[in-house]
Design a protein around this motif. Structure first.
Motif, PDB file in Angstrom:
ATOM      1  N   GLU A 166      33.281  61.591  23.062  1.00  0.00           N
ATOM      2  CA  GLU A 166      33.331  60.617  24.139  1.00  0.00           C
ATOM      3  C   GLU A 166      34.751  60.077  24.294  1.00  0.00           C
ATOM      4  O   GLU A 166      35.351  59.605  23.332  1.00  0.00           O
ATOM      5  N   LEU A 167      35.270  60.186  25.524  1.00  0.00           N
ATOM      6  CA  LEU A 167      36.578  59.594  25.827  1.00  0.00           C
ATOM      7  C   LEU A 167      36.363  58.301  26.601  1.00  0.00           C
ATOM      8  O   LEU A 167      35.580  58.264  27.549  1.00  0.00           O
ATOM      9  N   ARG A 168      37.044  57.255  26.168  1.00  0.00           N
ATOM     10  CA  ARG A 168      37.033  56.013  26.941  1.00  0.00           C
ATOM     11  C   ARG A 168      38.430  55.699  27.429  1.00  0.00           C
ATOM     12  O   ARG A 168      39.364  55.632  26.640  1.00  0.00           O
ATOM     13  N   LEU A 169      38.562  55.490  28.735  1.00  0.00           N
ATOM     14  CA  LEU A 169      39.825  55.005  29.295  1.00  0.00           C
ATOM     15  C   LEU A 169      39.622  53.541  29.673  1.00  0.00           C
ATOM     16  O   LEU A 169      38.635  53.197  30.333  1.00  0.00           O
ATOM     17  N   VAL A 170      40.540  52.688  29.231  1.00  0.00           N
ATOM     18  CA  VAL A 170      40.418  51.258  29.511  1.00  0.00           C
ATOM     19  C   VAL A 170      41.757  50.737  30.022  1.00  0.00           C
ATOM     20  O   VAL A 170      42.810  51.068  29.473  1.00  0.00           O
ATOM     21  N   ALA A 171      41.700  49.928  31.083  1.00  0.00           N
ATOM     22  CA  ALA A 171      42.934  49.316  31.593  1.00  0.00           C
ATOM     23  C   ALA A 171      42.649  47.886  31.982  1.00  0.00           C
ATOM     24  O   ALA A 171      41.560  47.560  32.454  1.00  0.00           O
ATOM     25  N   THR A 172      43.627  47.027  31.785  1.00  0.00           N
ATOM     26  CA  THR A 172      43.477  45.624  32.200  1.00  0.00           C
ATOM     27  C   THR A 172      44.841  45.029  32.501  1.00  0.00           C
ATOM     28  O   THR A 172      45.845  45.427  31.908  1.00  0.00           O
ATOM     29  N   ASP A 173      44.859  44.106  33.455  1.00  0.00           N
ATOM     30  CA  ASP A 173      46.068  43.316  33.689  1.00  0.00           C
ATOM     31  C   ASP A 173      45.807  41.854  33.320  1.00  0.00           C
ATOM     32  O   ASP A 173      46.539  40.978  33.750  1.00  0.00           O
ATOM     33  N   THR A 174      44.773  41.614  32.579  1.00  0.00           N
ATOM     34  CA  THR A 174      44.292  40.300  32.106  1.00  0.00           C
ATOM     35  C   THR A 174      43.484  39.534  33.168  1.00  0.00           C
ATOM     36  O   THR A 174      42.846  38.542  32.844  1.00  0.00           O
ATOM     37  N   HIS A 175      43.504  39.997  34.435  1.00  0.00           N
ATOM     38  CA  HIS A 175      42.660  39.376  35.464  1.00  0.00           C
ATOM     39  C   HIS A 175      41.400  40.186  35.708  1.00  0.00           C
ATOM     40  O   HIS A 175      40.384  39.674  36.155  1.00  0.00           O
ATOM     41  N   ARG A 176      41.486  41.478  35.410  1.00  0.00           N
ATOM     42  CA  ARG A 176      40.337  42.367  35.556  1.00  0.00           C
ATOM     43  C   ARG A 176      40.496  43.504  34.555  1.00  0.00           C
ATOM     44  O   ARG A 176      41.609  43.725  34.033  1.00  0.00           O
ATOM     45  N   ALA A 178      39.017  47.631  33.702  1.00  0.00           N
ATOM     46  CA  ALA A 178      38.225  48.787  34.108  1.00  0.00           C
ATOM     47  C   ALA A 178      37.989  49.682  32.893  1.00  0.00           C
ATOM     48  O   ALA A 178      38.915  49.935  32.119  1.00  0.00           O
ATOM     49  N   LEU A 179      36.754  50.119  32.730  1.00  0.00           N
ATOM     50  CA  LEU A 179      36.374  50.977  31.599  1.00  0.00           C
ATOM     51  C   LEU A 179      35.632  52.186  32.134  1.00  0.00           C
ATOM     52  O   LEU A 179      34.659  52.054  32.867  1.00  0.00           O
ATOM     53  N   ARG A 180      36.114  53.406  31.771  1.00  0.00           N
ATOM     54  CA  ARG A 180      35.453  54.610  32.244  1.00  0.00           C
ATOM     55  C   ARG A 180      35.208  55.502  31.047  1.00  0.00           C
ATOM     56  O   ARG A 180      36.115  55.724  30.227  1.00  0.00           O
ATOM     57  N   ILE A 181      33.986  56.015  30.930  1.00  0.00           N
ATOM     58  CA  ILE A 181      33.601  56.868  29.810  1.00  0.00           C
ATOM     59  C   ILE A 181      33.338  58.286  30.310  1.00  0.00           C
ATOM     60  O   ILE A 181      32.756  58.469  31.387  1.00  0.00           O
ATOM     61  N   GLY A 182      33.799  59.283  29.579  1.00  0.00           N
ATOM     62  CA  GLY A 182      33.564  60.659  29.986  1.00  0.00           C
ATOM     63  C   GLY A 182      33.506  61.578  28.769  1.00  0.00           C
ATOM     64  O   GLY A 182      33.865  61.184  27.660  1.00  0.00           O
ATOM     65  N   ALA A 183      33.090  62.817  29.015  1.00  0.00           N
ATOM     66  CA  ALA A 183      32.950  63.769  27.904  1.00  0.00           C
ATOM     67  C   ALA A 183      34.257  64.507  27.662  1.00  0.00           C
ATOM     68  O   ALA A 183      34.950  64.905  28.592  1.00  0.00           O
ATOM     69  N   ILE A 184      34.585  64.691  26.385  1.00  0.00           N
ATOM     70  CA  ILE A 184      35.814  65.400  26.028  1.00  0.00           C
ATOM     71  C   ILE A 184      35.522  66.333  24.864  1.00  0.00           C
ATOM     72  O   ILE A 184      34.633  66.064  24.047  1.00  0.00           O
ATOM     73  N   GLY A 185      36.251  67.462  24.816  1.00  0.00           N
ATOM     74  CA  GLY A 185      36.110  68.370  23.684  1.00  0.00           C
ATOM     75  C   GLY A 185      37.389  68.377  22.880  1.00  0.00           C
ATOM     76  O   GLY A 185      38.399  67.813  23.276  1.00  0.00           O
ATOM     77  N   SER A 186      37.356  69.010  21.727  1.00  0.00           N
ATOM     78  CA  SER A 186      38.588  69.068  20.939  1.00  0.00           C
ATOM     79  C   SER A 186      38.621  70.311  20.073  1.00  0.00           C
ATOM     80  O   SER A 186      37.593  70.875  19.714  1.00  0.00           O
ATOM     81  N   HIS A 187      39.852  70.763  19.764  1.00  0.00           N
ATOM     82  CA  HIS A 187      40.072  71.841  18.805  1.00  0.00           C
ATOM     83  C   HIS A 187      40.726  71.206  17.588  1.00  0.00           C
ATOM     84  O   HIS A 187      41.648  70.416  17.731  1.00  0.00           O
ATOM     85  N   GLY A 188      40.295  71.590  16.419  1.00  0.00           N
ATOM     86  CA  GLY A 188      40.928  71.090  15.187  1.00  0.00           C
ATOM     87  C   GLY A 188      40.758  69.590  15.032  1.00  0.00           C
ATOM     88  O   GLY A 188      41.655  68.898  14.566  1.00  0.00           O
ATOM     89  N   TYR A 189      39.619  69.066  15.452  1.00  0.00           N
ATOM     90  CA  TYR A 189      39.392  67.626  15.400  1.00  0.00           C
ATOM     91  C   TYR A 189      39.298  67.154  13.955  1.00  0.00           C
ATOM     92  O   TYR A 189      38.555  67.686  13.147  1.00  0.00           O
ATOM     93  N   SER A 190      40.072  66.117  13.648  1.00  0.00           N
ATOM     94  CA  SER A 190      40.184  65.672  12.269  1.00  0.00           C
ATOM     95  C   SER A 190      39.057  64.741  11.855  1.00  0.00           C
ATOM     96  O   SER A 190      38.959  64.360  10.698  1.00  0.00           O
ATOM     97  N   GLY A 191      38.218  64.326  12.808  1.00  0.00           N
ATOM     98  CA  GLY A 191      37.148  63.412  12.460  1.00  0.00           C
ATOM     99  C   GLY A 191      37.551  61.961  12.606  1.00  0.00           C
ATOM    100  O   GLY A 191      36.712  61.083  12.690  1.00  0.00           O
ATOM    101  N   GLU A 192      38.871  61.722  12.678  1.00  0.00           N
ATOM    102  CA  GLU A 192      39.294  60.339  12.859  1.00  0.00           C
ATOM    103  C   GLU A 192      39.238  59.955  14.326  1.00  0.00           C
ATOM    104  O   GLU A 192      39.296  60.788  15.222  1.00  0.00           O
ATOM    105  N   LYS A 193      39.164  58.668  14.548  1.00  0.00           N
ATOM    106  CA  LYS A 193      39.144  58.130  15.906  1.00  0.00           C
ATOM    107  C   LYS A 193      40.575  58.135  16.437  1.00  0.00           C
ATOM    108  O   LYS A 193      41.514  57.745  15.751  1.00  0.00           O
ATOM    109  N   THR A 194      40.753  58.640  17.672  1.00  0.00           N
ATOM    110  CA  THR A 194      42.072  58.581  18.299  1.00  0.00           C
ATOM    111  C   THR A 194      42.135  57.377  19.217  1.00  0.00           C
ATOM    112  O   THR A 194      41.201  57.098  19.964  1.00  0.00           O
ATOM    113  N   SER A 195      43.241  56.664  19.182  1.00  0.00           N
ATOM    114  CA  SER A 195      43.414  55.509  20.049  1.00  0.00           C
ATOM    115  C   SER A 195      44.890  55.432  20.399  1.00  0.00           C
ATOM    116  O   SER A 195      45.734  55.243  19.516  1.00  0.00           O
TER     117      SER A 195
END
Lengths: 370, 370
Positions: A166-176, A178-195
């Protein structure tokens, strides 16, 4: 360096790479595009040291080499060329490029290629893969909520957070926010959370240069950089440093008034109301009644607007005031026939989300009015 | 004042009239559009006192009257209205207009109609009549040659000269001159020659608002004003005072080198050459040889362009330098597959004209180069 090319490939490659040229860069060589020929591939690169773009186009190479040419002139000239075969050559001694076409020719003075900064070639451990159409859509639904003000760099970026598939994109300017969630794949995924915090500018650029026929985007992170790869294009951007606010904390759980209404009608009414909300810093007032949403705005001396929209209300009648721009922004990109507007009194943030699906959420702070 | 209207007629009328509103006019009432209802005709008028536009659209009137509404807000609001029946009414006492649409409404504060300046209704003795398509074409082929500099008002105007059934439009900025001849009719023609100087701005505006279905333009002169009438639109402009230069005197009779060439190829080559003529005040050099026109330009430090075009030459080989902008301007509007370029050495003006027909002539002064 010597090759022949048709006009369209040259125009395309130059125009894509040129997007990374900053017109006000003080380093003369950065106003240029690095052209590098290897076999039958011409690689065009530009960078402003924050953002770099590399575009590879097929040509008929006959002698390898490289040169940096001024982006502005190169782009103006190739766009104006006749649609014939172009013979391109560079004199190694003085970096003068010659373009021959039909009976005519032009020469352009360039810079030595070895003075151009190298774009890093990242070998990150984890490569993410996402469908181009989905990624494009996700980017459009969040980047508008970033801040333009470079003084608070964190808010000019989009949080790119991966957990599992699951990929989450989040943006804010402190007044509003936006959060959007979508499906993502990976190669060589280390198991750690990317941020990571990617500049909104880099995301908007990758959308702009996505070729329609490209299907997937590869995304690779290193310590402080990200590479996004399309079939023939690589975009490299620095990441923004700093701690993004804990967005989960600010999203309210539940609401007292849940309003269901038509997205397009809502947008049109808010846009009209905003026309006469100019003098009051874009403030429009919403009153929620049983079957009706009333939107009011007024500019003293100019006029007033009173809009009524049919709604389905679950919960309490209420009222609230918003900056109309923040509502218009989300209603233009939300991509759903009907939306929920969730409110909890006039002092708590409102939530806009599509009636169908659970992958998008937009939070907007109310304006306190007397 | 009360009427109902569909959205499109309102939008159309407001947008046409609005073109005469000057955003920087110091008189508040001139930032408005006068709306006047008579029977089922709504007449919308705006003026900046130099130029006035009146546009009449059909509505369903129920009570006559008039009001002046701020053009900017009126236009923004009607463009954003839903596509439903709009009920329009004005309270006479306070000039507040109300627009009702679906369940919603907006009010706009206006000004009293009697404070709006009257546009003169001209009853000139002579009314000229010209085909809209021809007039449009003639205007496009001359107005670009006027000067932008308001300090020499004569050169911001186009000479409108009628003799018999021939109209001549002439424009010059003293560096180049455009002359276009076309057929014109008249009612009540007095037999005298008409000669008037119309601001290029007024001619460009009438072209912009010509409805495609309109066929003829009526043109009426009074002492210091001109009215141009279309089916549902009247444009009124002051005339420019002063003596236009004797254009016939400057047009050379005959030439020493007559060059025939393809208009499009000529334009493309000059446009390319102009890209590298920037640093030398747009100067490009033309060399005429037996079967070839060579165009050269160069910008030190940036590069050079050398173009070769096939031509048919009658007369002497020669060379000359021009400001590329003046050549590009005419080649973009000349509307002929092939042109003649007529030269008489490098110090005399050049002439560009279509190979076919005798109704257009463009004169361009050379640049002296060392």
């Amino acid at each position: 360096m010597e090759f022949t090319s048709n006009k369209n490939n040259m125009v395309y490659g130059v125009q894509v790479a040129q997007r990374a040229v900053s017109p006000k860069n003080p380093l003369p060589i950065l106003s240029g595009i690095l052209m590098k020929l290897k076999n039958n591939n011409l690689c065009l690169t530009a960078t402003d040291l924050e953002l770099g773009i590399e575009c590879t186009v097929p040509v008929n190479g006959s002698s390898e080499g490289s040169v940096v040419l001024p982006a502005k002139y190169l782009s103006e000239i190739v766009r104006k060329l006749p649609d014939v075969l172009i013979e391109f050559s560079v004199e190694k001694e003085n970096n003068v490029a010659t373009l021959k076409y039909a009976q005519s020719k032009t020469t352009i003075h360039g810079y030595p290629a070895d003075e151009f900064p190298l774009l890093p070639s990242l070998d990150g451990e984890t490569t993410y893969v996402i469908k181009q159409e989905l990624f494009k859509n996700m980017i459009k639904q969040v980047t508008f909520a970033t801040a333009a003000d470079e003084n608070r760099p964190i808010f000019t970026g989009v949080l790119f957070e991966v957990e599992g598939d699951e990929l989450r994109l989040v943006a804010t300017d402190t007044h509003r926010l936006a959060l959007r969630i979508g499906a993502i794949g990976s190669h060589g995924y280390s198991g750690e959370k990317t941020s990571a915090l990617i500049p909104a500018k880099a995301l908007n650029e990758i959308v702009r240069i996505m070729p329609p026929e490209n299907e997937e985007v590869k995304i690779i992170f290193s310590n402080n950089q990200v590479v996004m790869e399309l079939d023939n294009i690589r975009l490299i951007s620095r990441l923004i440093e700093g701690q993004f606010p804990n967005y989960k904390q600010v999203i309210p759980q539940g609401c007292k008034s849940k309003i269901r209404l038509n997205t397009r009608e809502f947008l049109d009414a808010v846009e009209r109301a905003s026309l006469l909300a100019k003098d009051g810093s874009n403030v429009i007032r919403l009153a929620v009644q049983n079957h009706t949403l009333i939107i009011n705005s007024n500019s003293p001396d100019i006029g007033t607007i009173h809009e009524e929209l049919p709604i389905v209300l679950e919960g309490e009648e209420t009222q609230i005031a918003f900056n109309s721009k923040y509502l218009i922004d989300v209603l233009r990109v939300i991509d759903a026939e009907e939306v929920f507007l969730e409110l909890t009194g006039s002092l708590s943030p409102g939530i806009v989300k599509p009636v169908e699906g659970d992958n998008y959420l937009y939070l907007i702070l109310p304006v306190r009015t007397v």
